[in-house]
Design a protein around this motif. Structure first.
Motif, PDB file in Angstrom:
ATOM      1  N   LEU A 173       0.810  -1.214   0.000  1.00  0.00           N
ATOM      2  CA  LEU A 173       0.000   0.000   0.000  1.00  0.00           C
ATOM      3  C   LEU A 173       0.845   1.267   0.000  1.00  0.00           C
ATOM      4  O   LEU A 173       0.330   2.356   0.230  1.00  0.00           O
ATOM      5  CB  LEU A 173      -0.921   0.003   1.226  1.00  0.00           C
ATOM      6  N   GLY A 174       2.154   1.107  -0.251  1.00  0.00           N
ATOM      7  CA  GLY A 174       3.064   2.249  -0.180  1.00  0.00           C
ATOM      8  C   GLY A 174       2.853   3.294  -1.249  1.00  0.00           C
ATOM      9  O   GLY A 174       3.353   4.422  -1.124  1.00  0.00           O
ATOM     10  N   HIS A 175       2.120   2.947  -2.318  1.00  0.00           N
ATOM     11  CA  HIS A 175       1.847   3.934  -3.376  1.00  0.00           C
ATOM     12  C   HIS A 175       0.405   4.424  -3.319  1.00  0.00           C
ATOM     13  O   HIS A 175      -0.045   5.134  -4.210  1.00  0.00           O
ATOM     14  CB  HIS A 175       2.124   3.323  -4.752  1.00  0.00           C
ATOM     15  N   SER A 176      -0.310   4.023  -2.276  1.00  0.00           N
ATOM     16  CA  SER A 176      -1.699   4.470  -2.153  1.00  0.00           C
ATOM     17  C   SER A 176      -1.966   4.906  -0.716  1.00  0.00           C
ATOM     18  O   SER A 176      -1.553   5.993  -0.316  1.00  0.00           O
ATOM     19  CB  SER A 176      -2.652   3.343  -2.580  1.00  0.00           C
ATOM     20  N   TRP A 177      -2.615   4.039   0.058  1.00  0.00           N
ATOM     21  CA  TRP A 177      -3.062   4.432   1.397  1.00  0.00           C
ATOM     22  C   TRP A 177      -1.902   4.721   2.346  1.00  0.00           C
ATOM     23  O   TRP A 177      -1.950   5.657   3.139  1.00  0.00           O
ATOM     24  CB  TRP A 177      -3.951   3.333   1.983  1.00  0.00           C
ATOM     25  N   LEU A 178      -0.828   3.936   2.273  1.00  0.00           N
ATOM     26  CA  LEU A 178       0.300   4.110   3.196  1.00  0.00           C
ATOM     27  C   LEU A 178       1.480   4.811   2.531  1.00  0.00           C
ATOM     28  O   LEU A 178       2.631   4.543   2.864  1.00  0.00           O
ATOM     29  CB  LEU A 178       0.749   2.755   3.757  1.00  0.00           C
ATOM     30  N   GLN A 179       1.198   5.697   1.614  1.00  0.00           N
ATOM     31  CA  GLN A 179       2.275   6.417   0.938  1.00  0.00           C
ATOM     32  C   GLN A 179       2.995   7.343   1.921  1.00  0.00           C
ATOM     33  O   GLN A 179       2.368   8.073   2.691  1.00  0.00           O
ATOM     34  CB  GLN A 179       1.720   7.240  -0.221  1.00  0.00           C
ATOM     35  N   VAL A 180       4.305   7.280   1.894  1.00  0.00           N
ATOM     36  CA  VAL A 180       5.116   8.100   2.798  1.00  0.00           C
ATOM     37  C   VAL A 180       5.048   9.561   2.372  1.00  0.00           C
ATOM     38  O   VAL A 180       5.136   9.882   1.184  1.00  0.00           O
ATOM     39  CB  VAL A 180       6.584   7.617   2.792  1.00  0.00           C
ATOM     40  N   ARG A 181       4.874  10.444   3.341  1.00  0.00           N
ATOM     41  CA  ARG A 181       4.794  11.872   3.038  1.00  0.00           C
ATOM     42  C   ARG A 181       6.130  12.382   2.491  1.00  0.00           C
ATOM     43  O   ARG A 181       7.196  11.979   2.958  1.00  0.00           O
ATOM     44  CB  ARG A 181       4.413  12.649   4.294  1.00  0.00           C
ATOM     45  N   GLU A 182       6.054  13.293   1.512  1.00  0.00           N
ATOM     46  CA  GLU A 182       7.261  13.786   0.840  1.00  0.00           C
ATOM     47  C   GLU A 182       8.238  14.435   1.811  1.00  0.00           C
ATOM     48  O   GLU A 182       9.447  14.274   1.708  1.00  0.00           O
ATOM     49  CB  GLU A 182       6.871  14.782  -0.259  1.00  0.00           C
ATOM     50  N   GLU A 183       7.702  15.154   2.787  1.00  0.00           N
ATOM     51  CA  GLU A 183       8.590  15.891   3.691  1.00  0.00           C
ATOM     52  C   GLU A 183       9.331  14.983   4.667  1.00  0.00           C
ATOM     53  O   GLU A 183      10.244  15.434   5.364  1.00  0.00           O
ATOM     54  CB  GLU A 183       7.798  16.940   4.483  1.00  0.00           C
ATOM     55  N   PHE A 184       8.973  13.683   4.706  1.00  0.00           N
ATOM     56  CA  PHE A 184       9.624  12.776   5.654  1.00  0.00           C
ATOM     57  C   PHE A 184      11.118  12.670   5.390  1.00  0.00           C
ATOM     58  O   PHE A 184      11.931  12.631   6.307  1.00  0.00           O
ATOM     59  CB  PHE A 184       8.983  11.391   5.586  1.00  0.00           C
ATOM     60  N   PHE A 185      11.487  12.596   4.117  1.00  0.00           N
ATOM     61  CA  PHE A 185      12.889  12.410   3.772  1.00  0.00           C
ATOM     62  C   PHE A 185      13.674  13.721   3.717  1.00  0.00           C
ATOM     63  O   PHE A 185      14.859  13.715   3.419  1.00  0.00           O
ATOM     64  CB  PHE A 185      13.010  11.675   2.424  1.00  0.00           C
ATOM     65  N   GLU A 186      12.995  14.831   3.966  1.00  0.00           N
ATOM     66  CA  GLU A 186      13.706  16.110   4.004  1.00  0.00           C
ATOM     67  C   GLU A 186      14.516  16.209   5.296  1.00  0.00           C
ATOM     68  O   GLU A 186      14.136  15.657   6.324  1.00  0.00           O
ATOM     69  CB  GLU A 186      12.709  17.271   3.937  1.00  0.00           C
ATOM     70  N   PRO A 187      15.643  16.910   5.263  1.00  0.00           N
ATOM     71  CA  PRO A 187      16.453  17.074   6.480  1.00  0.00           C
ATOM     72  C   PRO A 187      15.673  17.821   7.555  1.00  0.00           C
ATOM     73  O   PRO A 187      14.756  18.579   7.257  1.00  0.00           O
ATOM     74  CB  PRO A 187      17.663  17.902   5.999  1.00  0.00           C
ATOM     75  N   GLU A 188      16.057  17.628   8.795  1.00  0.00           N
ATOM     76  CA  GLU A 188      15.441  18.361   9.895  1.00  0.00           C
ATOM     77  C   GLU A 188      15.765  19.850   9.766  1.00  0.00           C
ATOM     78  O   GLU A 188      16.696  20.245   9.068  1.00  0.00           O
ATOM     79  CB  GLU A 188      15.955  17.829  11.235  1.00  0.00           C
TER      80      GLU A 188
END
Length: 481
Positions: free
Chosen positions: A302-317
């Protein structure tokens, strides 16, 4: 050996509210719902000892354990038999009663085989004495009411068992892991989807445990299946990306980096190995394995639909972003200092792509474009800066940029009627009539009759409101032309 992922740090500016809420829910359930369990057990033991049921059940219990050891190969119960015999020798009535009451498989064995074990009179006595203890005390324990009992599986217990725990050590250990894993997965998925995925992993973990414990009356409690699901989701989110893991071996601990997903078969393999070879430890190894596979599988499917990771997750702190910006900004300013304007322009443009919310970058690009007022780029940057100033509620800057452009670039690349009209509206709101009239003259020179007429009406209304008759008549006459 303990291995857990440790790639991220908590950002307390954006706390993991759902993770903290789940932790609080577990603590509240443990304190205020499960807190009465010990009293119920004490009352059950007291009633059990008074009833004299031990004389009926103790011989049957020894026979039950010996049968399991001899005929079912339950070698791990040898130790239980030895400990029970020691309790009998020491006449430890309290702990004997606890052993006999809390072994739920033994209780089911008695219910099913009482006709073989005892005489009819003994059966009647047993049912008369044991039944009330089960109904009033044992059956009301939290683990038997809301725990997951494979032989009596129900939908609601697939959720409720996740919030029950067997003691302080159990709950503290689970909450530490829930926090360490939860804040990262919650950041990746978002609060709502994280909560649903967490509970679903716990339910699937419970189903796997049930499949390997069919017919068992021993209740499963604890959040470890759900937490194993978080571990599975954690490594599936990062996939082949190398992340940092913390490991603890004996008294030694350290960190290592490895592809995230490479740890999944290691964890699952360890749980399956312990299930077959660790013996009776009271740990639900297959629930852990089921949670790991459920969490990873959900992200993969479900990683490309319901459980898709938010884009900002991989952004640096934010701190890391600020440090990167400061370094790149210093390089661009150094290029300006060396008068390498083309290089500085490229550097500021690259910075603006990554940090569009920082207005200082647009101002630098505007100043660089102003070096060649004859080019269209100067007009485009002026428009951008005017719109940006208006969006940040800085009308004075907008009008200032407009006035500067009129003096430097208007003769090469004229602004549009819409640009002048926007300045006119802004000036009227700021009660800057001089700039508003100047903007009107520029607007009128573009030949756009519709915008000119509308602007003229606005000026008439404004001067009439201020009782400036000559000005109002002047613009009213222009309307009639």
């Amino acid at each position: 050996m303990l291995i857990i992922p440790a790639e991220n740090a908590v950002n307390w500016k954006r706390p993991p509210w759902v993770t903290l809420g789940l932790m609080m829910a577990c603590v509240m359930v443990f304190l205020f719902y499960q807190g009465g369990d010990s009293q119920k057990v004490e009352q059950a033991v007291e009633q059990y000892v008074k009833s004299g049921l031990q004389s009926l059940e103790a011989p049957a219990y020894e026979d039950y354990l010996q049968r399991q050891i001899q005929f079912e190969g339950a070698a791990d119960r040898v130790r239980e038999l030895q400990q029970f015999q020691k309790l009998e020798e020491g006449d430890e009535k309290f702990w004997l009663a606890v052993s006999l009451l809390m072994d739920r498989e033994f209780y089911q064995y008695l219910k099913q085989n009482q006709g073989v074990i005892w005489t009819p009179a003994e059966q009647e006595r047993w049912n008369e004495l044991r039944g009330p203890i089960e109904e009033q005390y044992i059956g009301k324990l939290s683990s038997f009411q809301l725990g997951l009992i494979p032989a009596e599986l129900s939908l609601y217990t697939l959720v409720t068992y996740q919030f029950l725990h067997g003691g302080w050590g159990h709950i503290i250990g689970n909450l530490v892991f829930l926090f360490l894993l939860g804040f990262t997965v919650e950041k990746a998925l978002g609060p709502g989807r994280f909560l649903m995925a967490y509970l679903l992993c716990g339910a699937l973990s419970g189903l796997v445990f049930t499949a390997f414990s069919t017919g068992s009356y021993v209740p499963l409690v604890g959040a470890s299946g759900s937490i194993s699901g978080l571990m599975g989701m954690y490594v599936a989110i990062y996939g082949l990306q190398k992340i940092r893991f913390f490991y603890f071996l004996g008294v030694y601990f350290n960190y290592f980096r490895a592809p995230a997903i490479a740890m999944l078969p290691v964890w699952v393999g360890k749980e399956i190995y312990d299930y077959w070879f660790a013996g009776a430890t009271g740990i639900a190894y297959m629930a852990h394995a089921g949670g790991l596979l459920a969490g990873a599988g959900m992200v993969w499917m479900l990683g490309h639909s319901w459980l898709q990771v938010r884009e900002e997750f991989f952004e640096p702190e934010q701190d890391e972003q600020d440090a990167r910006f400061t370094s790149s900004y210093a390089q661009a300013m150094a290029s300006l200092g060396r008068m390498e304007f083309d290089l500085a322009k490229r550097q500021f443009e690259a910075l603006r792509e990554h940090y569009p919310e920082r207005p200082i970058l647009l101002e630098h690009l505007y100043q660089l474009a102003k070096l060649r007022p004859d080019r269209p780029e100067y007009r485009d940057r002026a428009r951008e800066l005017m719109n940006d100033a208006l969006g940040r509620h800085q009308p004075e800057q907008m009008v200032s940029v407009w006035q500067e452009y009129l003096g430097k670039g208007e003769s090469y690349q004229p602004l549009s009627a819409e640009d002048h009209n926007r300045v006119l509206f802004t000036s009227l709101k700021q009660h800057d009539l001089k700039s508003a009239e100047k903007a009107f003259e520029r607007l009128r020179s573009t030949g756009d009759q519709l915008l000119t007429s509308e602007a003229c009406r606005l000026l008439v209304a404004e001067f009439e409101k201020r009782q400036m008759g000559p000005k109002a008549r002047h613009y009213r006459q222009l309307l009639q032309i």
